[in-house]
Design a protein around this motif. Structure first.
Motif, PDB file in Angstrom:
ATOM      1  N   UNK A  47       0.826  -1.216   0.000  1.00 23.22           N
ATOM      2  CA  UNK A  47       0.000   0.000   0.000  1.00 23.22           C
ATOM      3  C   UNK A  47       0.861   1.268   0.000  1.00 23.22           C
ATOM      4  N   UNK A  48       2.108   1.154   0.430  1.00 24.79           N
ATOM      5  CA  UNK A  48       2.994   2.315   0.516  1.00 24.79           C
ATOM      6  C   UNK A  48       3.758   2.584  -0.776  1.00 24.79           C
ATOM      7  N   UNK A  49       3.648   1.691  -1.732  1.00 23.23           N
ATOM      8  CA  UNK A  49       4.370   1.848  -2.993  1.00 23.23           C
ATOM      9  C   UNK A  49       3.999   3.167  -3.665  1.00 23.23           C
ATOM     10  N   UNK A  50       5.015   3.980  -3.973  1.00 20.08           N
ATOM     11  CA  UNK A  50       4.799   5.257  -4.643  1.00 20.08           C
ATOM     12  C   UNK A  50       4.306   6.374  -3.739  1.00 20.08           C
ATOM     13  N   UNK A  51       4.135   6.112  -2.452  1.00 17.45           N
ATOM     14  CA  UNK A  51       3.645   7.120  -1.511  1.00 17.45           C
ATOM     15  C   UNK A  51       4.802   7.732  -0.720  1.00 17.45           C
ATOM     16  N   UNK A  52       4.736   9.035  -0.520  1.00 19.37           N
ATOM     17  CA  UNK A  52       5.737   9.715   0.305  1.00 19.37           C
ATOM     18  C   UNK A  52       5.542   9.328   1.768  1.00 19.37           C
ATOM     19  N   UNK A  53       6.599   9.469   2.527  1.00 17.73           N
ATOM     20  CA  UNK A  53       6.579   9.106   3.938  1.00 17.73           C
ATOM     21  C   UNK A  53       5.454   9.811   4.686  1.00 17.73           C
ATOM     22  N   UNK A  54       5.257  11.092   4.434  1.00 12.59           N
ATOM     23  CA  UNK A  54       4.228  11.847   5.152  1.00 12.59           C
ATOM     24  C   UNK A  54       2.834  11.274   4.894  1.00 12.59           C
ATOM     25  N   UNK A  55       2.582  10.836   3.675  1.00 13.91           N
ATOM     26  CA  UNK A  55       1.272  10.265   3.350  1.00 13.91           C
ATOM     27  C   UNK A  55       1.074   8.917   4.048  1.00 13.91           C
ATOM     28  N   UNK A  56       2.120   8.145   4.144  1.00 11.22           N
ATOM     29  CA  UNK A  56       2.062   6.861   4.855  1.00 11.22           C
ATOM     30  C   UNK A  56       1.709   7.089   6.320  1.00 11.22           C
ATOM     31  N   UNK A  57       2.412   8.038   6.924  1.00 14.89           N
ATOM     32  CA  UNK A  57       2.190   8.329   8.344  1.00 14.89           C
ATOM     33  C   UNK A  57       0.805   8.909   8.583  1.00 14.89           C
ATOM     34  N   UNK A  58       0.373   9.785   7.719  1.00 17.62           N
ATOM     35  CA  UNK A  58      -0.977  10.354   7.855  1.00 17.62           C
ATOM     36  C   UNK A  58      -2.046   9.286   7.774  1.00 17.62           C
ATOM     37  N   UNK A  59      -1.864   8.316   6.893  1.00  8.01           N
ATOM     38  CA  UNK A  59      -2.839   7.231   6.747  1.00  8.01           C
ATOM     39  C   UNK A  59      -2.950   6.429   8.048  1.00  8.01           C
ATOM     40  N   UNK A  60      -1.820   6.149   8.660  1.00  5.24           N
ATOM     41  CA  UNK A  60      -1.833   5.400   9.920  1.00  5.24           C
ATOM     42  C   UNK A  60      -2.396   6.258  11.048  1.00  5.24           C
TER      43      UNK A  60
END
Length: 107
Positions: A47-60
């Motif tokens: 799910x994190x493929x192609x996503x910036x770190x900030x977007x990953x963290x925001x999702x969590x």
């Protein structure tokens, strides 16, 4: 159900991780024995493929909003794609920073 179990259940459901560690690090901080207030999450997901770190963290953070609002004091997030995990961290799990809260605070 423990906070640790809730975090794990939500992350498993939302991200279908290839690897997931939910680690209660509360014992390393100035809290009562048995506390569930400080956690480290290591999650590897497509799910994190192609996503910036900030977007990953925001999702969590969005997923765990209720727990972050009144139960969790600190949440260290280590989010990786499968390739990032293989390249950098498969054998060396990252450490969380030391907490200076409570009576251990200096200054």
């Amino acid at each position: 159900m423990t906070i640790e179990a809730i975090i794990e259940e939500k992350l498993l459901s939302a991200f279908s991780p290839l690897h997931l560690d939910v680690i209660n690090e509360s014992h390393m901080h100035n809290v009562a024995p048995g506390s569930e207030s400080h956690f480290k999450v290591i999650i590897v997901s497509d799910e994190f493929e192609g996503e910036r770190l900030i977007k990953r963290h925001r999702a969590i953070n969005t997923l765990l909003a209720a727990e972050l609002a009144d139960k969790i004091h600190a949440l260290a997030l280590h989010t990786y794609t499968e390739q990032e995990w293989k390249n950098y961290y498969a054998e060396n799990t990252p450490l969380s920073p030391k907490c200076l809260g409570g009576s251990k605070k200096t200054g």
